[in-house]
Design a protein around this motif. Structure first.
Motif, mmCIF file in Angstrom:
data_model
loop_
_atom_site.group_PDB
_atom_site.id
_atom_site.type_symbol
_atom_site.label_atom_id
_atom_site.label_comp_id
_atom_site.label_asym_id
_atom_site.label_seq_id
_atom_site.Cartn_x
_atom_site.Cartn_y
_atom_site.Cartn_z
ATOM 1 N N ASP A 276 -71.181 75.889 44.606
ATOM 2 C CA ASP A 276 -71.489 76.700 43.569
ATOM 3 C C ASP A 276 -72.602 75.963 42.504
ATOM 4 O O ASP A 276 -73.411 76.751 42.117
ATOM 5 N N ARG A 277 -72.367 74.648 42.465
ATOM 6 C CA ARG A 277 -73.538 73.939 41.614
ATOM 7 C C ARG A 277 -74.591 73.443 42.547
ATOM 8 O O ARG A 277 -75.651 73.411 41.816
ATOM 9 N N LEU A 278 -74.353 72.844 43.595
ATOM 10 C CA LEU A 278 -75.420 72.176 44.218
ATOM 11 C C LEU A 278 -76.188 73.189 45.485
ATOM 12 O O LEU A 278 -77.238 72.800 46.051
ATOM 13 N N GLY A 279 -75.533 74.103 45.557
ATOM 14 C CA GLY A 279 -76.079 74.994 46.685
ATOM 15 C C GLY A 279 -75.150 74.723 47.887
ATOM 16 O O GLY A 279 -74.731 73.704 48.288
ATOM 17 N N ARG A 280 -75.049 75.867 48.893
ATOM 18 C CA ARG A 280 -74.050 75.746 49.924
ATOM 19 C C ARG A 280 -74.783 74.909 51.156
ATOM 20 O O ARG A 280 -74.090 74.441 52.006
ATOM 21 N N LYS A 281 -76.040 75.116 51.347
ATOM 22 C CA LYS A 281 -76.840 74.327 52.388
ATOM 23 C C LYS A 281 -76.655 72.860 52.104
ATOM 24 O O LYS A 281 -76.183 72.039 53.171
ATOM 25 N N LYS A 282 -76.700 72.196 50.741
ATOM 26 C CA LYS A 282 -76.796 70.749 50.349
ATOM 27 C C LYS A 282 -75.145 70.339 50.736
ATOM 28 O O LYS A 282 -74.753 69.194 51.429
ATOM 29 N N VAL A 283 -74.319 71.274 50.379
ATOM 30 C CA VAL A 283 -72.868 70.640 50.454
ATOM 31 C C VAL A 283 -72.344 70.900 51.886
ATOM 32 O O VAL A 283 -71.680 70.069 52.518
ATOM 33 N N LEU A 284 -72.831 71.922 52.449
ATOM 34 C CA LEU A 284 -72.380 71.985 53.959
ATOM 35 C C LEU A 284 -73.072 70.650 55.003
ATOM 36 O O LEU A 284 -72.260 70.131 55.845
ATOM 37 N N SER A 285 -74.196 70.275 54.395
ATOM 38 C CA SER A 285 -74.744 69.200 55.231
ATOM 39 C C SER A 285 -74.053 67.736 54.824
ATOM 40 O O SER A 285 -73.758 66.988 55.610
ATOM 41 N N MET A 286 -73.484 67.882 53.644
ATOM 42 C CA MET A 286 -72.612 66.643 53.182
ATOM 43 C C MET A 286 -71.488 66.845 53.955
ATOM 44 O O MET A 286 -71.026 65.650 54.390
ATOM 45 N N GLY A 287 -70.923 67.714 54.141
ATOM 46 C CA GLY A 287 -69.589 67.998 54.986
ATOM 47 C C GLY A 287 -69.715 67.524 56.205
ATOM 48 O O GLY A 287 -69.093 66.759 57.020
ATOM 49 N N LEU A 288 -70.931 67.808 56.935
ATOM 50 C CA LEU A 288 -71.172 67.359 58.326
ATOM 51 C C LEU A 288 -71.324 65.936 58.308
ATOM 52 O O LEU A 288 -71.078 65.227 59.428
ATOM 53 N N VAL A 289 -72.151 65.231 57.471
ATOM 54 C CA VAL A 289 -72.204 63.806 57.412
ATOM 55 C C VAL A 289 -71.007 62.968 57.218
ATOM 56 O O VAL A 289 -70.572 61.864 57.827
ATOM 57 N N PRO A 383 -79.781 71.634 62.430
ATOM 58 C CA PRO A 383 -80.948 72.391 62.278
ATOM 59 C C PRO A 383 -80.652 74.051 62.125
ATOM 60 O O PRO A 383 -81.204 74.810 61.546
ATOM 61 N N LEU A 384 -79.227 74.374 62.560
ATOM 62 C CA LEU A 384 -78.761 75.571 62.168
ATOM 63 C C LEU A 384 -78.643 75.764 60.634
ATOM 64 O O LEU A 384 -78.789 76.815 60.294
ATOM 65 N N THR A 385 -78.088 74.767 59.995
ATOM 66 C CA THR A 385 -78.113 74.778 58.444
ATOM 67 C C THR A 385 -79.466 74.929 57.974
ATOM 68 O O THR A 385 -79.706 75.320 57.124
ATOM 69 N N LEU A 386 -80.367 74.001 58.509
ATOM 70 C CA LEU A 386 -81.866 74.000 58.186
ATOM 71 C C LEU A 386 -82.171 75.525 58.133
ATOM 72 O O LEU A 386 -83.214 76.020 57.352
#
Length: 399
Positions: A276-289, A383-386
């Motif tokens: 909610d603070r950083l955006g779903r794309k950033k946090v989803l990418s962080m989860g994948l990392v 790439p799907l997240t991007l």
């Protein structure tokens, strides 16, 4: 005014019943996972074939959930959920007497079909019967039953198998589930806000195809496939490694490793708030990392490091799954239930297909091959997240 509200006896009954229902469903679904090495030895099949005991169940569950939710619209919520739990409990008892690997797989196929009754309907029941101010608490209790059931099913079968046999372990799960199922049927309040509708399968399939034409939802469905596929693959084959030298762990200890599931209870909430603070794309990418990092750490030889890697991987998975699944609800403007059911279809299809494919990597390349397969799978999620972020904001709300 007569909806279930927090603090009332009816609300407590409904929540305890659905907690029990989630516990039953996911303990039965995943009770075979720590037993795969035993199935391979007893029935003289490969690791990939042994993993089919879970894969065939998750696949038939995925398909059946697409239909069961529509059946409940015509037949009612409680009757299908109760029948699902009672029949599932009986089937797992019958499974304990399987004379061959083929019959074991046959029971597990049937198990997936019957198990679909609760997860396909429970959230719809809560949405209809619970007061909106109390819905968050009710959903949280139900989901905790799912996670605790999945963890308990693995731990119980692993421990009981060590002391007795896998057949007694599965019979025990079946007996516990049967008792809880009867309690569920007796104590879950009847639907008061459900209006039966004619069964319209044509409209159902039409709505499913509409969602499959949405590029954003297709990305999310692909991510669901990848997340669950990699997650189940790791847990399917970690037992094979830990039961062998140099670890030589007992079936009980391997089962108790599933306690790291508890990290997911925290990560799903924390990463959801962070998005909610950083955006779903950033946090989803962080989860994948985090998942890739955790998988890589399991390549280390020391057992404590290996368990730490599994915990980090699990933390990243539950957080990523919570973001992707909630993103589907925000993306689907209409027919949200069908959009969510498709997400679950791809989610469990990933479990089935990738979970079994991982067995070939274990057979030919051992643990390094399994981790290589998982990492490659997770890399496809980026790439799907991007792509999601490139879809115009008026179509998908991204940040």
């Amino acid at each position: 005014m007569d909806k279930l509200q927090q603090g009332t006896p009816a609300f407590r009954k409904a929540n305890f019943a659905l907690f029990a229902g989630g516990f039953i469903t996911f303990s039965i679904l995943y009770d075979v996972q720590p037993l795969m090495p035993i199935f391979s030895k007893e029935f003289h099949v490969s690791a990939a074939a042994g993993s089919l005991t879970l894969s065939v169940t998750t696949f038939t569950l995925a398909v059946s959930m697409l239909i069961t939710s529509s059946l409940s619209e015509a037949w009612g919520r409680k009757i299908i959920m109760a029948a699902s739990l009672l029949l599932s409990s009986l089937i797992v008892i019958f499974t304990a007497f399987s004379p061959s690997f083929g019959s074991l797989l046959g029971f597990r196929v049937l198990q997936g079909i019957v198990l679909a009754g609760l997860p396909a309907i429970a959230m719809a029941y809560l949405g209809e019967e619970v007061d909106p101010k109390s819905l968050g608490v009710a959903m949280g209790i139900y989901i905790s039953g799912n996670s605790i059931g999945g963890m308990a099913g693995r731990i119980i079968t692993g421990t009981v198998t060590d002391f007795f046999s896998w057949r007694i372990a599965m019979g025990s799960i079946g007996l516990i589930s049967l008792i809880l199922s009867m309690w569920f049927w007796r104590h879950l309040p009847n639907s008061k806000h459900f209006a039966p509708q004619p069964l319209k399968l044509k409209q159902l399939f039409a709505s499913l195809f509409r969602h499959l034409k949405d590029p954003a939802l297709l990305c999310l469905y692909g991510i669901a496939f990848i997340l669950m596929g990699s997650f189940v693959t790791l847990y399917n084959y970690i037992g094979f490694q830990l039961l062998e030298p140099p670890y030589n762990l007992s079936q009980t200890i391997v089962g108790w490793i599933f306690l790291v599931y508890l990290t997911g209870t925290f990560s799903s909430t924390w990463m959801g708030q962070l998005s909610d603070r950083l955006g779903r794309k950033k946090v989803l990418s962080m989860g994948l990392v985090l998942m890739i990092s955790g998988a890589a750490i399991t390549l280390a030889a020391p057992l404590l490091l290996k368990i730490a890697g599994i915990a980090l991987f699990t933390f990243g998975f539950f957080g990523s799954h919570s973001i992707a699944s909630s993103w589907v609800g925000r993306r689907a403007i209409s027919e949200k239930a069908q959009a969510s059911s498709l997400y679950l279809f791809f989610y469990y299809s990933g479990s089935s297909l990738a979970g079994t494919t991982g067995g070939f990597f274990w057979t030919h390349f051992e643990w390094e091959g399994v981790i290589g397969f998982i990492v490659c799978l997770l890399l496809f999620a980026f790439p799907l997240t991007l792509k999601l972020s490139s879809i115009p904001a008026k179509v998908v709300q991204t940040r």
